[in-house]
Design an enzyme around this catalytic site. Structure first.
Site, mmCIF file in Angstrom:
data_model
loop_
_atom_site.group_PDB
_atom_site.id
_atom_site.type_symbol
_atom_site.label_atom_id
_atom_site.label_comp_id
_atom_site.label_asym_id
_atom_site.label_seq_id
_atom_site.Cartn_x
_atom_site.Cartn_y
_atom_site.Cartn_z
ATOM 1 N N ASP A 34 0.811 -1.221 0.000
ATOM 2 C CA ASP A 34 0.000 0.000 0.000
ATOM 3 C C ASP A 34 0.840 1.265 0.000
ATOM 4 O O ASP A 34 2.027 1.228 0.186
ATOM 5 C CB ASP A 34 -0.820 0.082 1.297
ATOM 6 C CG ASP A 34 -1.975 -0.854 1.320
ATOM 7 O OD1 ASP A 34 -2.472 -1.230 0.262
ATOM 8 O OD2 ASP A 34 -2.365 -1.187 2.449
ATOM 9 N N LYS A 55 -3.460 2.652 -2.024
ATOM 10 C CA LYS A 55 -4.736 3.370 -1.998
ATOM 11 C C LYS A 55 -4.861 4.002 -0.628
ATOM 12 O O LYS A 55 -4.333 3.518 0.344
ATOM 13 C CB LYS A 55 -5.912 2.437 -2.254
ATOM 14 C CG LYS A 55 -5.988 1.263 -1.285
ATOM 15 C CD LYS A 55 -6.975 0.237 -1.790
ATOM 16 C CE LYS A 55 -6.971 -1.041 -0.977
ATOM 17 N NZ LYS A 55 -7.449 -0.974 0.365
ATOM 18 N N MET A 163 -9.305 8.312 9.688
ATOM 19 C CA MET A 163 -9.787 8.890 8.425
ATOM 20 C C MET A 163 -10.615 10.157 8.615
ATOM 21 O O MET A 163 -11.534 10.413 7.852
ATOM 22 C CB MET A 163 -10.572 7.843 7.612
ATOM 23 C CG MET A 163 -9.666 6.721 7.140
ATOM 24 S SD MET A 163 -10.515 5.447 6.231
ATOM 25 C CE MET A 163 -10.714 4.186 7.470
#
Ligand code: SAH
Length: 248
Positions: A34, A55, A163
């Site tokens: 990643d 991603k 996030m």
């Protein structure tokens, strides 16, 4: 037919991978990795073929389908495929989709845990996530819903939001709506576990002030019991801040 080992790389610096993770990585023929993993990890598997499938946050379903297909393809070609993920693979890592795709293809898997960002942030700030008596539960929560809207909850004594870095002002509003009082401690850590990690202390009411400092960096926000600073002797910086009337 090869097997696939999912390895948690930890939150940053390469030495935060587990000993088992490093050993499995050293045996890899192919590594699918990643965006969040440390390039220094490559030294642990210099002969493997490294494939970037990075991603961040929610990727579209096409991206995930491609990754699933790549895992199946490589497992059909080589013995040992490693899927390296930032933090811990079981925490906001889309692990279920990848495990299911491999199970459907009849490919054997193993999962090696890693240090998730919430734990790395707790260590970096020396703020235990659980506190005897008043910090009895911890929740790892993604602030983003699948539709891309922001959501906050009050489901544990300590709540760690992943996030949410781009929308701290909105997170603060949602936290208040979810029942957290204005003076609840909120600890913000970006790039936890990296040499350039940053930490700032706030309350729910002042959380939006963290936005500038942590902009563009992976960030976790710890709210509630586990965000509170421990008692310690005042430092020189505290005296200066008090003299200047600076409040976090
Ligand atoms: N599997 C990862 C989480 C992936 S989701 C883990 O266990 O940590 C990506 C989110 O994780 C980022 O938006 C951010 O909220 C958080 N994150 C990942 N690495 C981080 C780090 N080093 N410091 C702070 N937050 C981090």
């Amino acid at each position: 037919m090869g097997r696939v080992v999912f390895i948690g790389a930890g939150p940053g610096a390469a030495d935060l991978i587990t000993v088992r993770g490093a050993a499995r990585l050293a045996q890899a023929d192919v590594v699918l990795f990643d965006a969040l993993t440390d390039p220094a990890l490559r030294e642990l598997a210099p002969r493997a073929k490294w494939v970037h499938v990075g991603k961040r946050g929610f990727c579209d379903s096409t991206g995930q389908t491609t990754i699933n297909a790549l895992l199946v393809k490589h497992a059909g070609e080589v013995d040992r495929v490693v899927r390296l993920k930032g933090g811990d693979p079981s925490v906001f890592g889309r692990l279920e989709e990848e495990l299911e795709a491999l199970a459907l293809a009849g490919i054997e898997c193993e999962v090696v845990p890693g240090v998730t960002a919430a734990i790395a942030a707790a260590a970096a700030t020396q703020r235990p996530l659980t506190r005897r008596g008043h910090g009895r539960s911890v929740s790892l929560t993604t602030a983003m819903t699948r539709e891309g809207s922001l959501h906050a909850t009050r489901s544990a004594d300590t709540e760690v939001f992943y996030m949410a870095g781009k929308q701290l002002a909105a997170l603060a509003r949602r936290l208040r709506a979810a029942g957290w009082s204005d003076d609840t401690p909120a600890s913000v850590v970006s790039r936890a576990g990296w040499p350039d990690q940053l930490h700032s202390d706030h309350t729910v009411a002042s959380l939006a002030r963290a936005a500038m400092l942590h902009a563009g960096r992976p960030t976790v926000v710890t709210v509630g019991a586990g965000a509170a600073a421990l008692a310690r002797a005042p430092t020189r910086a505290d005296h200066v801040a008090r003299a200047l009337h600076v409040n976090p």
